[in-house]
Write a protein that holds these residues in place. Structure first.
Motif, PDB file in Angstrom:
ATOM      1  N   ILE A 233      34.287  48.039  49.515  1.00  0.00           N
ATOM      2  CA  ILE A 233      34.417  48.586  48.159  1.00  0.00           C
ATOM      3  C   ILE A 233      35.888  48.775  47.794  1.00  0.00           C
ATOM      4  CG2 ILE A 233      33.998  50.645  46.759  1.00  0.00           C
ATOM      5  CD1 ILE A 233      31.269  50.863  48.205  1.00  0.00           C
ATOM      6  N   GLU A 234      36.673  49.294  48.739  1.00  0.00           N
ATOM      7  CA  GLU A 234      38.100  49.472  48.475  1.00  0.00           C
ATOM      8  C   GLU A 234      38.782  48.126  48.223  1.00  0.00           C
ATOM      9  OE1 GLU A 234      39.492  51.581  51.904  1.00  0.00           O
ATOM     10  OE2 GLU A 234      38.701  53.497  51.188  1.00  0.00           O
ATOM     11  N   ALA A 235      38.443  47.120  49.028  1.00  0.00           N
ATOM     12  CA  ALA A 235      39.048  45.798  48.852  1.00  0.00           C
ATOM     13  C   ALA A 235      38.620  45.187  47.517  1.00  0.00           C
ATOM     14  CB  ALA A 235      38.649  44.884  50.009  1.00  0.00           C
ATOM     15  N   ASN A 236      37.340  45.338  47.169  1.00  0.00           N
ATOM     16  CA  ASN A 236      36.870  44.798  45.891  1.00  0.00           C
ATOM     17  C   ASN A 236      37.511  45.519  44.715  1.00  0.00           C
ATOM     18  OD1 ASN A 236      35.268  42.917  47.150  1.00  0.00           O
ATOM     19  ND2 ASN A 236      33.397  44.111  46.976  1.00  0.00           N
ATOM     20  N   THR A 237      37.661  46.830  44.824  1.00  0.00           N
ATOM     21  CA  THR A 237      38.316  47.592  43.759  1.00  0.00           C
ATOM     22  C   THR A 237      39.757  47.115  43.588  1.00  0.00           C
ATOM     23  OG1 THR A 237      36.921  49.500  44.214  1.00  0.00           O
ATOM     24  CG2 THR A 237      38.935  49.901  42.977  1.00  0.00           C
ATOM     25  N   GLN A 238      40.425  46.887  44.706  1.00  0.00           N
ATOM     26  CA  GLN A 238      41.798  46.365  44.644  1.00  0.00           C
ATOM     27  C   GLN A 238      41.813  44.987  44.003  1.00  0.00           C
ATOM     28  OE1 GLN A 238      44.463  48.145  45.445  1.00  0.00           O
ATOM     29  NE2 GLN A 238      45.782  46.494  44.795  1.00  0.00           N
ATOM     30  N   LEU A 239      40.859  44.140  44.367  1.00  0.00           N
ATOM     31  CA  LEU A 239      40.765  42.805  43.787  1.00  0.00           C
ATOM     32  C   LEU A 239      40.528  42.882  42.283  1.00  0.00           C
ATOM     33  CD1 LEU A 239      40.316  39.650  44.067  1.00  0.00           C
ATOM     34  CD2 LEU A 239      37.888  40.234  44.292  1.00  0.00           C
ATOM     35  N   PHE A 240      39.560  43.687  41.863  1.00  0.00           N
ATOM     36  CA  PHE A 240      39.224  43.786  40.449  1.00  0.00           C
ATOM     37  C   PHE A 240      40.385  44.355  39.636  1.00  0.00           C
ATOM     38  CE2 PHE A 240      34.636  44.622  41.991  1.00  0.00           C
ATOM     39  CZ  PHE A 240      34.435  43.276  42.230  1.00  0.00           C
ATOM     40  N   SER A 241      41.040  45.365  40.181  1.00  0.00           N
ATOM     41  CA  SER A 241      42.082  46.046  39.412  1.00  0.00           C
ATOM     42  C   SER A 241      43.415  45.313  39.424  1.00  0.00           C
ATOM     43  CB  SER A 241      42.280  47.468  39.942  1.00  0.00           C
ATOM     44  OG  SER A 241      42.766  47.439  41.267  1.00  0.00           O
ATOM     45  N   SER A 242      43.573  44.327  40.293  1.00  0.00           N
ATOM     46  CA  SER A 242      44.866  43.614  40.346  1.00  0.00           C
ATOM     47  C   SER A 242      44.890  42.376  39.457  1.00  0.00           C
ATOM     48  CB  SER A 242      45.176  43.213  41.792  1.00  0.00           C
ATOM     49  OG  SER A 242      44.231  42.272  42.250  1.00  0.00           O
ATOM     50  N   SER A 243      43.915  42.212  38.626  1.00  0.00           N
ATOM     51  CA  SER A 243      43.860  41.065  37.728  1.00  0.00           C
ATOM     52  C   SER A 243      44.990  41.142  36.703  1.00  0.00           C
ATOM     53  CB  SER A 243      42.509  41.043  37.016  1.00  0.00           C
ATOM     54  OG  SER A 243      42.542  40.189  35.912  1.00  0.00           O
ATOM     55  N   LYS A 244      45.701  40.041  36.541  1.00  0.00           N
ATOM     56  CA  LYS A 244      46.780  39.980  35.545  1.00  0.00           C
ATOM     57  C   LYS A 244      46.233  40.151  34.138  1.00  0.00           C
ATOM     58  CE  LYS A 244      50.125  39.325  38.373  1.00  0.00           C
ATOM     59  NZ  LYS A 244      51.016  40.412  38.664  1.00  0.00           N
ATOM     60  N   LEU A 245      45.046  39.610  33.891  1.00  0.00           N
ATOM     61  CA  LEU A 245      44.423  39.754  32.577  1.00  0.00           C
ATOM     62  C   LEU A 245      44.159  41.230  32.277  1.00  0.00           C
ATOM     63  CD1 LEU A 245      43.112  38.511  30.058  1.00  0.00           C
ATOM     64  CD2 LEU A 245      40.989  38.316  31.376  1.00  0.00           C
ATOM     65  N   LEU A 246      43.668  41.961  33.259  1.00  0.00           N
ATOM     66  CA  LEU A 246      43.411  43.387  33.068  1.00  0.00           C
ATOM     67  C   LEU A 246      44.714  44.145  32.830  1.00  0.00           C
ATOM     68  CD1 LEU A 246      41.389  45.727  33.036  1.00  0.00           C
ATOM     69  CD2 LEU A 246      41.639  45.874  35.518  1.00  0.00           C
ATOM     70  N   GLU A 247      45.758  43.795  33.569  1.00  0.00           N
ATOM     71  CA  GLU A 247      47.059  44.435  33.357  1.00  0.00           C
ATOM     72  C   GLU A 247      47.551  44.200  31.925  1.00  0.00           C
ATOM     73  OE1 GLU A 247      50.110  43.519  36.221  1.00  0.00           O
ATOM     74  OE2 GLU A 247      48.680  43.706  37.881  1.00  0.00           O
ATOM     75  N   ARG A 248      47.488  42.946  31.472  1.00  0.00           N
ATOM     76  CA  ARG A 248      47.927  42.635  30.096  1.00  0.00           C
ATOM     77  C   ARG A 248      47.059  43.355  29.071  1.00  0.00           C
ATOM     78  NH1 ARG A 248      52.154  40.837  28.134  1.00  0.00           N
ATOM     79  NH2 ARG A 248      51.066  39.583  26.611  1.00  0.00           N
TER      80      ARG A 248
ATOM     81  N   GLU B  92      26.136  43.311  43.538  1.00  0.00           N
ATOM     82  CA  GLU B  92      25.921  44.731  43.851  1.00  0.00           C
ATOM     83  C   GLU B  92      26.619  45.661  42.855  1.00  0.00           C
ATOM     84  OE1 GLU B  92      29.221  43.275  46.630  1.00  0.00           O
ATOM     85  OE2 GLU B  92      27.334  42.521  45.875  1.00  0.00           O
ATOM     86  N   TYR B  93      27.573  45.111  42.084  1.00  0.00           N
ATOM     87  CA  TYR B  93      28.235  45.891  41.047  1.00  0.00           C
ATOM     88  C   TYR B  93      27.560  45.584  39.716  1.00  0.00           C
ATOM     89  CZ  TYR B  93      31.760  46.390  44.663  1.00  0.00           C
ATOM     90  OH  TYR B  93      32.398  46.673  45.831  1.00  0.00           O
ATOM     91  N   PHE B  94      26.763  46.513  39.230  1.00  0.00           N
ATOM     92  CA  PHE B  94      25.982  46.252  38.027  1.00  0.00           C
ATOM     93  C   PHE B  94      26.714  46.647  36.756  1.00  0.00           C
ATOM     94  CE2 PHE B  94      24.842  50.409  39.605  1.00  0.00           C
ATOM     95  CZ  PHE B  94      24.918  51.199  38.492  1.00  0.00           C
ATOM     96  N   GLU B  95      27.875  47.304  36.889  1.00  0.00           N
ATOM     97  CA  GLU B  95      28.595  47.733  35.696  1.00  0.00           C
ATOM     98  C   GLU B  95      30.098  47.700  35.962  1.00  0.00           C
ATOM     99  OE1 GLU B  95      27.998  51.344  32.630  1.00  0.00           O
ATOM    100  OE2 GLU B  95      28.398  51.982  34.686  1.00  0.00           O
ATOM    101  N   PHE B  96      30.833  47.175  34.997  1.00  0.00           N
ATOM    102  CA  PHE B  96      32.298  47.208  35.013  1.00  0.00           C
ATOM    103  C   PHE B  96      32.751  47.891  33.737  1.00  0.00           C
ATOM    104  CE2 PHE B  96      31.538  43.813  37.982  1.00  0.00           C
ATOM    105  CZ  PHE B  96      32.560  43.944  38.899  1.00  0.00           C
ATOM    106  N   ARG B  97      33.683  48.825  33.901  1.00  0.00           N
ATOM    107  CA  ARG B  97      34.199  49.540  32.734  1.00  0.00           C
ATOM    108  C   ARG B  97      35.700  49.674  32.843  1.00  0.00           C
ATOM    109  NH1 ARG B  97      30.825  54.892  31.735  1.00  0.00           N
ATOM    110  NH2 ARG B  97      32.121  55.607  33.425  1.00  0.00           N
ATOM    111  N   VAL B  98      36.337  49.719  31.668  1.00  0.00           N
ATOM    112  CA  VAL B  98      37.767  50.014  31.593  1.00  0.00           C
ATOM    113  C   VAL B  98      37.880  51.352  30.886  1.00  0.00           C
ATOM    114  CG1 VAL B  98      39.986  49.348  30.628  1.00  0.00           C
ATOM    115  CG2 VAL B  98      38.434  47.597  31.526  1.00  0.00           C
ATOM    116  N   LEU B  99      38.476  52.317  31.586  1.00  0.00           N
ATOM    117  CA  LEU B  99      38.707  53.633  30.995  1.00  0.00           C
ATOM    118  C   LEU B  99      40.198  53.781  30.741  1.00  0.00           C
ATOM    119  CD1 LEU B  99      36.452  55.875  33.278  1.00  0.00           C
ATOM    120  CD2 LEU B  99      35.895  54.875  31.067  1.00  0.00           C
TER     121      LEU B  99
END
Length: 137
Positions: free
Chosen positions: A60-75, A105-112
């Motif tokens: 979960i920690e590795a996946n969270t790091q993967l999801f949050s390190s997206s350049k698109l998300l940063e922009r 296994e991740y049924f929801e993604f949100r940006v807060l």
């Protein structure tokens, strides 16, 4: 009393008492072996569960790091509202849908946003969104 009776009365306890002692001793040994076996099995199961939970947390920690390190998300997070919603939101939704296909296994993604407002939400199920403001949660 006949000699046969006397011999039986004397010999019978000599046979029965050792057999009873042997039975009691065997019962105690079997009981201890079973108890040790059950305790070892329980310890092994607890170790396996601990390893599984630890692996899951690391994943979960590795996946969270993967999801949050997206350049698109940063922009998406640093641009102003007009660019965010008109240019980056469709691409971000597509990215999150791709994550959901790859990681079911991740049924929801949100940006807060920092103020707790939910800015983007992608879900695979029809889970109702109870609130857009997560600042108090």
């Amino acid at each position: 009393m006949k000699i046969r009776s006397k011999i039986i009365i004397i010999c019978l306890p000599m046979v029965i008492i050792p057999l009873l002692l042997l039975g009691i001793f065997s019962f105690i040994r079997v009981e201890n072996a079973v108890r040790d076996s059950v305790l070892n099995e329980r310890a092994n199961l607890l170790d396996q569960m601990t390893d599984q939970v630890t692996r899951t947390l690391h994943t979960i920690e590795a996946n969270t790091q993967l999801f949050s390190s997206s350049k698109l998300l940063e922009r998406y997070l640093i641009v102003d509202d007009w660019e965010r919603y008109s240019l980056f939101l469709p691409s971000l939704i597509t990215l999150f849908q791709g994550y959901q296909k790859a990681y079911p296994e991740y049924f929801e993604f949100r940006v807060l946003l920092p103020d707790g407002y939910e800015d983007c939400r992608v879900t695979t199920t029809d889970i109702p969104n109870t609130t857009d403001n997560e600042a108090e949660s």
